[in-house]
Scaffold this motif. Structure first.
Motif, PDB file in Angstrom:
ATOM      1  N   GLY A  65      12.297   4.133   5.403  1.00 26.09           N
ATOM      2  CA  GLY A  65      11.930   3.129   4.409  1.00 26.09           C
ATOM      3  C   GLY A  65      10.459   3.148   4.089  1.00 26.09           C
ATOM      4  O   GLY A  65       9.681   3.939   4.622  1.00 26.09           O
ATOM      5  N   GLU A  66      10.128   2.292   3.181  1.00 29.47           N
ATOM      6  CA  GLU A  66       8.740   2.140   2.737  1.00 29.47           C
ATOM      7  C   GLU A  66       8.295   0.741   3.089  1.00 29.47           C
ATOM      8  O   GLU A  66       9.002  -0.227   2.806  1.00 29.47           O
ATOM      9  CB  GLU A  66       8.662   2.282   1.205  1.00 29.47           C
ATOM     10  CG  GLU A  66       8.499   3.702   0.708  1.00 29.47           C
ATOM     11  CD  GLU A  66       7.130   4.306   1.003  1.00 29.47           C
ATOM     12  OE1 GLU A  66       6.145   3.532   1.044  1.00 29.47           O
ATOM     13  OE2 GLU A  66       7.052   5.525   1.201  1.00 29.47           O
ATOM     14  N   ALA A  67       7.135   0.627   3.678  1.00 22.32           N
ATOM     15  CA  ALA A  67       6.628  -0.705   3.986  1.00 22.32           C
ATOM     16  C   ALA A  67       5.276  -0.880   3.316  1.00 22.32           C
ATOM     17  O   ALA A  67       4.523   0.077   3.139  1.00 22.32           O
ATOM     18  CB  ALA A  67       6.491  -0.883   5.483  1.00 22.32           C
ATOM     19  N   GLN A  68       5.025  -2.096   2.930  1.00 19.69           N
ATOM     20  CA  GLN A  68       3.750  -2.409   2.293  1.00 19.69           C
ATOM     21  C   GLN A  68       3.080  -3.514   3.104  1.00 19.69           C
ATOM     22  O   GLN A  68       3.727  -4.483   3.483  1.00 19.69           O
ATOM     23  CB  GLN A  68       4.003  -2.888   0.866  1.00 19.69           C
ATOM     24  CG  GLN A  68       2.740  -3.156   0.098  1.00 19.69           C
ATOM     25  CD  GLN A  68       2.999  -3.930  -1.197  1.00 19.69           C
ATOM     26  OE1 GLN A  68       4.133  -4.070  -1.637  1.00 19.69           O
ATOM     27  NE2 GLN A  68       1.948  -4.439  -1.792  1.00 19.69           N
ATOM     28  N   VAL A  69       1.815  -3.320   3.360  1.00 21.35           N
ATOM     29  CA  VAL A  69       1.058  -4.327   4.091  1.00 21.35           C
ATOM     30  C   VAL A  69      -0.030  -4.820   3.150  1.00 21.35           C
ATOM     31  O   VAL A  69      -0.673  -4.018   2.466  1.00 21.35           O
ATOM     32  CB  VAL A  69       0.441  -3.699   5.353  1.00 21.35           C
ATOM     33  CG1 VAL A  69      -0.468  -4.691   6.053  1.00 21.35           C
ATOM     34  CG2 VAL A  69       1.528  -3.239   6.297  1.00 21.35           C
ATOM     35  N   GLY A  70      -0.204  -6.129   3.101  1.00 16.91           N
ATOM     36  CA  GLY A  70      -1.192  -6.646   2.152  1.00 16.91           C
ATOM     37  C   GLY A  70      -2.095  -7.686   2.758  1.00 16.91           C
ATOM     38  O   GLY A  70      -1.809  -8.234   3.828  1.00 16.91           O
ATOM     39  N   GLY A  71      -3.176  -7.942   2.075  1.00 18.03           N
ATOM     40  CA  GLY A  71      -4.115  -8.968   2.513  1.00 18.03           C
ATOM     41  C   GLY A  71      -5.019  -8.469   3.614  1.00 18.03           C
ATOM     42  O   GLY A  71      -5.357  -7.288   3.684  1.00 18.03           O
ATOM     43  N   LEU A  72      -5.384  -9.390   4.469  1.00 18.10           N
ATOM     44  CA  LEU A  72      -6.340  -9.094   5.526  1.00 18.10           C
ATOM     45  C   LEU A  72      -5.980  -7.854   6.341  1.00 18.10           C
ATOM     46  O   LEU A  72      -6.809  -6.980   6.579  1.00 18.10           O
ATOM     47  CB  LEU A  72      -6.448 -10.319   6.449  1.00 18.10           C
ATOM     48  CG  LEU A  72      -7.345 -10.159   7.668  1.00 18.10           C
ATOM     49  CD1 LEU A  72      -8.801 -10.151   7.247  1.00 18.10           C
ATOM     50  CD2 LEU A  72      -7.086 -11.276   8.671  1.00 18.10           C
TER      51      LEU A  72
END
Lengths: 300, 173, 775, 150
Positions: free
Chosen positions: D109-116
């Motif tokens: 799968g593909e994961a996205q991490v955002g923010g800090l």
């Protein structure tokens, strides 16, 4: 960047520290030099309710030697180790590694114990600790135990320390005769962390063959590891250029390599090989130059 | 399994944290203050003690603008709590000149144009102070390495190196 | 006391306060009752704001107010953009996001509390419910049909298309003897990262109806006007003070939303409000630099003469326009011909919106990109023509006697001698010897590279007709009754040292001691007019205003002195504290004439009492400093690590007023330009998340990474201003980036390498060296 | 960020599938999972405390399963947010028989991490993801294989 509020405890003995740990449980967190923990707290990625500052437990600050066994207190700063004449003489890998950590200010404040407890995958100490086959002393109200370096690093920022234990000291043996040590790394241009760092200890026989080689690798994967395959290739063999190449070639074998903005997993694997080769060569060169009475001095 | 006592936002509920008493020798004078444990040393120096010469540049212990001497050792005051400095002797850039006479390093930075915007300068001078204490006659290479923990965006560092060399050569002045 | 002050290496007046930590940057001010502001910022690159819940934040201790975009709507103006061009799309840019966020880090809400810790605590409690929207990060994809739109209302992501064309392309395209050399070049996004982040204190006094703003800015006067427009206050009721400013590099040549919010909050609460940007905020939400994709091609005659240049520029503007965002890439087009007399030019510039922070002026602003384009393609072409890059450049330089030189880009270069600079460089660097060393090392399998760059830049911004909001500068000079001089400048230097340079100009003009001159700037309450400090204009334009005000005063003083000495005013000179005839036979003390003028007891008729003059200098043209740089690199073939071994620079910034300060500017510029070539890279992932949010990841250069810079100068004066000064603030940055890249490519050329995009990280080099050799 | 890998469990595919579909079992296997409850729309609401060394954060999220093909595969969509930013991802889990008579779980799968977390932690994000996944499968397989199971 401002941390969340916390209560501050500043024990002056281990007993007091254990008590504070027992009282605060999972809400408490030990801080020593603070250079691993405080940055994360300022980002609020760690927000312990209680901070237990062991920085005032003076007994943890010493570096001493007895019968060829060296004990380094957990609170010894990187600079203290870098500047230690005792270590330069008996175990130069430690000062050499220390000199590669961060910068002067960080080395003045950061401690070996704090770094090892945090176990950042790109920290420098783990490589040296593994190559030196150090023992890590962990003490709790239950008693003390000694953890072999090879058993200490479990996973990403995860160690064998139990929640009620304090890492109190690191023990290494003085460098045996005909031994050379070296630590080399590729610095991240911003953080100074090891993209890959390799610590090598090589002891030669009288005839110049490898009696023992120990190699610690940091920065490559989620945790620092001992490059056992490399050591096996060298064991008992004459450390020719060809042999060193052959040994270094297996440096990244079996590793799950990290990949980030600065270096892909593939490149890290390559760096692991190159730096292993270079660290080994330097260690061998030093071992050859070292006499049994006069261990080689660290070169600037 | 669920621990109902925990806040679910990932942040700890704000509680009343008692202030702690600290005693610090700041540039030669002892002072007593009540501080919140989380107060960073750099904020203590700037906001509580009013010594604004120590600056905040990166907040991640890289840039060194906040460098001060704690018990003689250069440290980054953004990565230390004021409570951790309880009982310590602290020297900031304001404490380097003696009897109105500039420290040779300060003079060197002036003579050799070791600064432009001046923001990194106090930390740079304090770090250089540490360097010369440990290595009174550093090579250019050693000066550069000794200042690795201090970023300057203006000077390209060359005049800073010369400033430190000036201080070495004019120590007695 | 006859000291020639101009041109001397004089210590800075600014330094005593700075080296003792006694100066005051914005964060060093503490006002009575001051409140602190903190922002909640978008964690998404593009999202609809479904709701902003501030109830928890409002209940936090010490919180005085929480503001959202909705609270400001219609009450606080938009973030301004001053750059205009035909057909430019200008999206609404509210100070706090309304309904939609368009880049990660965009301010969504502000908390004002009694201390900075409490403000931060409360900001963390603001709950924003986002609905993520499609993100576009790549500017080339952003202008493809079907791309997600940054601003739905605008219909597409193309903010503007600008074309610049000159010469006769039909002839060029028909000429089959010309060799066409093409290259795609990427000029990556950078973080200006001044050591002091942004900061503002807005202090509104309801009684006086006065708004005083301390801001870390390069343009206090422009900021004052814009804040007045944004807040609706009369401009007379606004005062902006730029106190000590800890570096800016273009990033503070701007008006930011946070400044508007601070003013609004202070007016609302009747108390001073301070906001100091954190470093992470600075990386996220202070303007970024560069970020262009350039497809360039040049047309070369068999003898090596370059006849034409075409370039297609895609400039990533980010999500909104800041003050000058769209103007920056147009400077690239303007300067794309570099030091070469290329008769035909075509440049198409597309400004593109993406879900990233705005780009804007960063040291060099458009010209480093131009220089990179022309200097890279010239190097590539030289190699393809089998010519030494130095020889190839020489072939294409205009002759010194051709100046002033009008180029097909529409600019007219003032003065230059490019040949002399390059010759001087090859001499001081031992270029020929280095080439021999390179040959030797190559045989041993070692990689040494030499990279040249000859640059020209456009400085002393600039004639008002070519500037978004005025290109003049204000200076005033007043002689006080004690004979000491007070100088006011409309510029706002922040490290460049003009308190010193301006004092030199004035002391030299009057023939008085340098210590008798005090320079003030950066306070709109004190200095009536001003534009600011940017574009290497401060000394050339601002200094000239002061110089001319001095000349006005000297004329007046000579008129007062002449009758006393029984000579004509034109026969008098100012020297060594005296006003005297040229032969020194007759003289009167400077102070005596000052007293005469100010106490006005026996002033000749028609002369106004007092000695205060001002001058607003309108430069007739830009100036065009130039230089030649050489980088020498070694490459570790095993790891790809690049070591910059030597760096030589010859820079000509016109007349040098203080060589020490000029050196400092060059050094700093070199470090930034080299930083771009080797290390710096502000990276977003494909979802618009900034990955280099701290200085742990963004690689700002450090002291140990540089060799000793061997710099030397030349002085080709400009006729554009009476001082002959061209400007030096950006030279080092502009020249050094292509020099380093050219050096690395030169080292790798034996491997058939033609180009490597910046930054030249070891892994990239390693990959290239491990590719099979191309034919 | 791409997350993919495979894990083998010495248990029959149907058994593994059962456990994979059971909120209780998943909650047990997810280290630090404080809550995993079905929501009316068929998704699950989750509260997860993630702790990697000193770094600790609580994430509130939503897990949604789609294209469920028992006992072969499903698609999983995860969204979570906490103080440090957000994590979202989508991937497929598929089960097949391995050579030793057990079950191989393949995930991709593909994961996205955002923010800090994205802007300060990029160097650790991949290793962290790997650790969370590994810990999950270790705990999960322990559970499937434990004598008290079934």
């Amino acid at each position: 960047m401002i941390t969340e509020p916390f209560e501050y405890h500043s024990p002056t003995t281990l007993e007091e520290a254990w008590q504070a740990m027992a009282e605060t449980g999972a809400d408490g967190k030990i801080v020593a030099g603070g250079h691993s923990l405080i940055p994360i707290m300022k980002l609020r990625l760690a927000s312990p309710k209680y901070l237990i500052d062991i920085g005032r437990i003076e007994e943890l600050r010493n570096i001493r030697e007895e019968d060829g066994r060296i004990e380094i207190g957990a609170l010894a700063t990187h600079y203290q180790i870098e500047a230690s004449d005792l270590l330069k003489r008996l175990c130069p890998l430690l000062p050499e590694t220390a000199s590669e950590i961060g910068d002067v200010q960080v080395r003045n404040k950061g401690t070996i114990g704090g770094s090892l407890a945090h176990a950042d995958p790109a920290a420098d100490w783990p490589a040296a600790i593994l190559a030196l086959e150090a023992e890590i002393e962990a003490r709790s109200a239950r008693g003390s135990r000694s953890i072999k370096a090879a058993d200490y690093f479990l996973d990403l920022m995860t160690t064998a320390l139990q929640p009620d234990e304090i890492l109190t000291s690191i023990r290494v043996r003085a460098m045996p005769p005909h031994t050379g040590q070296a630590y080399l790394k590729l610095h991240h241009p911003a953080s100074g962390y090891a993209m890959v760092g390799v610590a090598a200890c090589v002891t030669l026989t009288e005839s110049g063959a490898v009696a023992k080689a120990a190699v610690g690798l940091t920065g490559a994967g989620a945790k620092a590891v001992r490059a056992v395959a490399v050591e096996e290739v060298l064991s008992g063999k004459s450390p020719t250029n060809h042999k060193l190449d052959e040994a270094a070639a297996v440096a990244a074998q079996g590793l799950e390599l990290n990949s980030d903005l600065y270096a892909s997993a593939e490149y890290r694997g390559h760096l692991a090989r190159v730096y292993t080769r270079r660290a080994l060569a330097k260690a061998v060169e030093r071992a050859r130059g070292a006499s049994s009475l006069q261990p080689v001095a660290v070169q600037g | 399994m669920a621990d109902g006592k925990r806040a679910l936002t990932g942040t700890v509920e704000r509680r009343e944290i008692p202030a702690l008493k600290i005693r610090i020798n700041l540039n030669g004078k002892w002072r007593d203050d009540d501080v919140e444990p989380r107060l960073l040393l750099v904020h203590y120096l700037r906001d509580v003690a009013g010594l604004t010469g120590t600056h905040i540049g990166c907040e991640s212990s890289i840039c060194g603008a906040c460098t001060v001497l704690v018990n003689g050792d250069a440290v980054k005051a953004c990565t230390m709590f004021a409570v951790q400095a309880n009982g310590a002797e602290i020297t900031t850039v304001e404490g380097l000149a003696t009897n109105g006479k500039l420290h040779p390093l300060q003079q060197g930075f002036w003579e050799e144009h070791g600064l432009q915007c001046g923001f990194c300068t106090p930390g740079m001078i304090v770090a250089a102070h540490q360097l010369l204490k440990r290595n009174p006659h550093p090579t250019r290479e050693e000066i550069r390495k000794g200042l690795q923990g201090n970023l300057c965006r203006c000077t390209g560092y060359q005049h800073i190196v010369k400033a430190v060399e000036w201080a070495v050569e004019n120590k007695e002045q | 006391m006859a000291i020639a002050i101009l041109g001397e290496r004089i210590k800075r007046k600014e330094d005593p306060r700075l080296i003792q930590g006694r100066s005051h940057y914005v964060d060093d001010f503490k006002l009575d009752g001051m409140l602190h502001m903190a922002f909640a910022r978008s964690i998404y690159a593009h999202a609809r704001i479904k709701s902003v819940d501030v109830t928890a934040a409002e209940k936090m201790p010490g919180v005085m107010a929480v503001l959202t975009g909705a609270d400001l709507k219609g009450k606080l103006g938009l973030v301004p953009c001053a750059a205009g061009m035909e057909g430019l799309k200008v999206p609404d840019h509210p100070c706090l996001a309304i309904d939609e966020v368009r880049y990660a880090g965009e301010p969504v809400a502000a908390v004002i509390a009694t201390d900075r810790y409490l403000a931060r605590d409360a900001a963390e409690k603001i709950e924003v419910d986002y609905e993520p929207l499609p993100v576009v990060v790549n500017p080339e994809k952003a202008i493809e049909p079907g791309s997600p739109l940054v601003h739905q209302k605008l219909g597409d992501n193309l903010a503007f298309v600008a074309k610049l064309e000159g010469g006769d392309w039909k002839a060029i395209e028909a000429d089959t003897s010309l060799k066409v050399v093409k290259q795609r070049l990427v000029n990556q996004r950078l973080a200006p990262a001044s050591m002091e982040t942004r900061g503002v204190i807005a202090s509104y006094s309801p009684g006086e109806d006065m708004l005083t703003v301390w801001s870390s800015t390069q343009i206090p006067h422009i900021l004052k006007t814009q804040l007045a427009i944004m807040t609706g206050l009369d401009e007379a009721r606004c005062r902006v003070i730029a106190p000590e400013v800890g570096g800016a590099f273009g990033s503070k040549l701007n008006v930011y939303g946070e400044e508007g919010v601070a003013c609004f909050a202070s007016r609302m609460l009747g108390k001073p409000v301070k906001w100091i940007e954190g470093r992470r905020e600075n990386m996220l939400a202070t303007i970024h630099g560069r970020d262009q994709i350039n497809n360039v091609e040049i047309y070369v005659q068999p003898d090596g003469k370059v006849m034409g240049l075409k370039c297609w520029i895609i400039a990533d503007l980010g999500a909104y326009h800041q003050l000058l965002t769209p103007a920056i890439p147009t400077l690239t087009a303007l300067m794309i011909l570099g030091c070469y007399n290329i008769p035909n030019v075509f440049v198409e510039t597309k400004g593109v919106f993406t879900n990233k922070m705005a780009t804007d002026a960063y040291r060099g602003a458009g010209r480093p990109e131009a220089t990179y384009i022309i200097e890279r393609i010239m190097d590539i072409a030289a190699r393809e023509m089998n010519m030494d890059p130095a020889e190839f450049r020489m072939k294409n330089f205009p002759q010194p006697k051709e100046f002033p030189l009008a180029l097909p880009t529409g600019v007219t270069y003032d003065t230059a001698n490019y040949q002399k600079a390059l010759k001087k460089l090859t001499k001081i660097s031992g270029y020929a010897k280095l080439r021999r060393e390179q040959e030797k090392l190559r045989k041993k399998g070692k990689y040494l590279g030499l990279g040249l760059s000859t640059y020209v830049e456009i400085c002393a911004m600039g004639p008002s007709s070519r500037m978004p909001a005025g290109g003049w500068e204000f200076g005033s000079v007043r002689i006080d009754p004690t004979g000491k001089v007070t100088v006011l400048s409309g510029t706002s230097p922040h490290g460049q040292g003009e308190e010193t340079t301006f004092a030199q100009i004035v002391a030299e003009g009057f023939g008085i001691p340098y210590d008798d001159v005090t320079v003030f700037h950066g306070d709109t309450g004190m200095v009536p007019l001003g534009i600011g400090t940017f574009g290497s204009r401060t000394t050339a334009v601002g200094g000239t205003a002061i110089h001319n005000a001095v000349e006005k005063l000297k004329k007046k003083m000579a008129r007062i002195a002449a009758p006393k000495l029984e000579v004509k005013p034109g026969e008098l000179i100012f020297e060594s504290g005296k006003i005297q005839t040229k032969d020194g036979a007759k003289s009167v003390a400077f102070g005596d004439i000052v007293a005469e003028a100010i106490f006005a007891k026996q002033l000749p008729p028609g002369i106004e009492p007092g000695l205060a003059e001002q001058f607003v200098f309108e430069p007739p043209n830009y100036t065009f400093p130039f230089g030649a740089h050489l980088a020498v690199v070694e490459i570790d073939a095993e790891t790809g690590e690049v070591k910059l071994r030597n760096y030589y620079a010859v820079d000509d910034c016109g007349r040098v007023l203080n060589p020490m300060l000029v050196d400092g500017q060059i050094h700093g510029g070199l470090a930034q330009g080299i930083g771009q070539a080797l290390w710096e890279d502000h990276v977003y992932d494909e979802n618009g998340q900034l990955l280099t949010g701290t200085l742990m990841d963004y690689a700002m250069p450090k002291a140990h990474q540089f060799p000793w810079f061997e710099t030397s100068g030349m002085e080709t004066r400009t006729p554009v201003n009476p001082l002959g000064v061209k400007g030096v603030g950006e030279a080092g940055t502009i020249g050094s980036t292509p020099a380093v890249v050219n050096a690395v490519v030169d080292a790798l050329s034996q491997h058939g390498v033609r180009h490597v995009d910046m930054p030249l990280k070891p892994e990239k080099i390693w990959r290239i060296l491990n590719q099979p050799m191309s034919a | 960020m791409k997350i993919e890998g495979a894990y083998s469990i010495a248990a029959p595919r149907e058994t593994v599938w059962q456990y994979l579909m059971s909120p209780e079992s998943l909650a047990h296997a997810l280290l630090g999972c404080e809550k995993l409850e079905p929501a009316p729309d068929g998704s699950f609401q989750a509260v997860l405390k993630i702790g990697i060394g000193a770094v600790k954060g609580t994430y509130q999220g939503r897990i949604e399963l789609a294209d469920v093909v028992p006992p072969v595969s499903y698609r999983m969509k995860v969204e979570g947010k906490g103080a440090g930013g957000f994590v979202s991802g989508e991937g497929t889990l598929s089960l097949s028989a391995d050579n030793q008579g057990g079950t191989k779980i393949q995930y991709s799968g593909e994961a996205q991490v955002g923010g800090l977390i994205a802007s300060v932690g990029q160097r650790l994000v991949q290793a962290t993801a790997r650790q969370v996944v590994n810990q999950f499968f270790q705990a999960f397989s322990k559970q499937v294989l434990s004598p008290s199971a079934k």
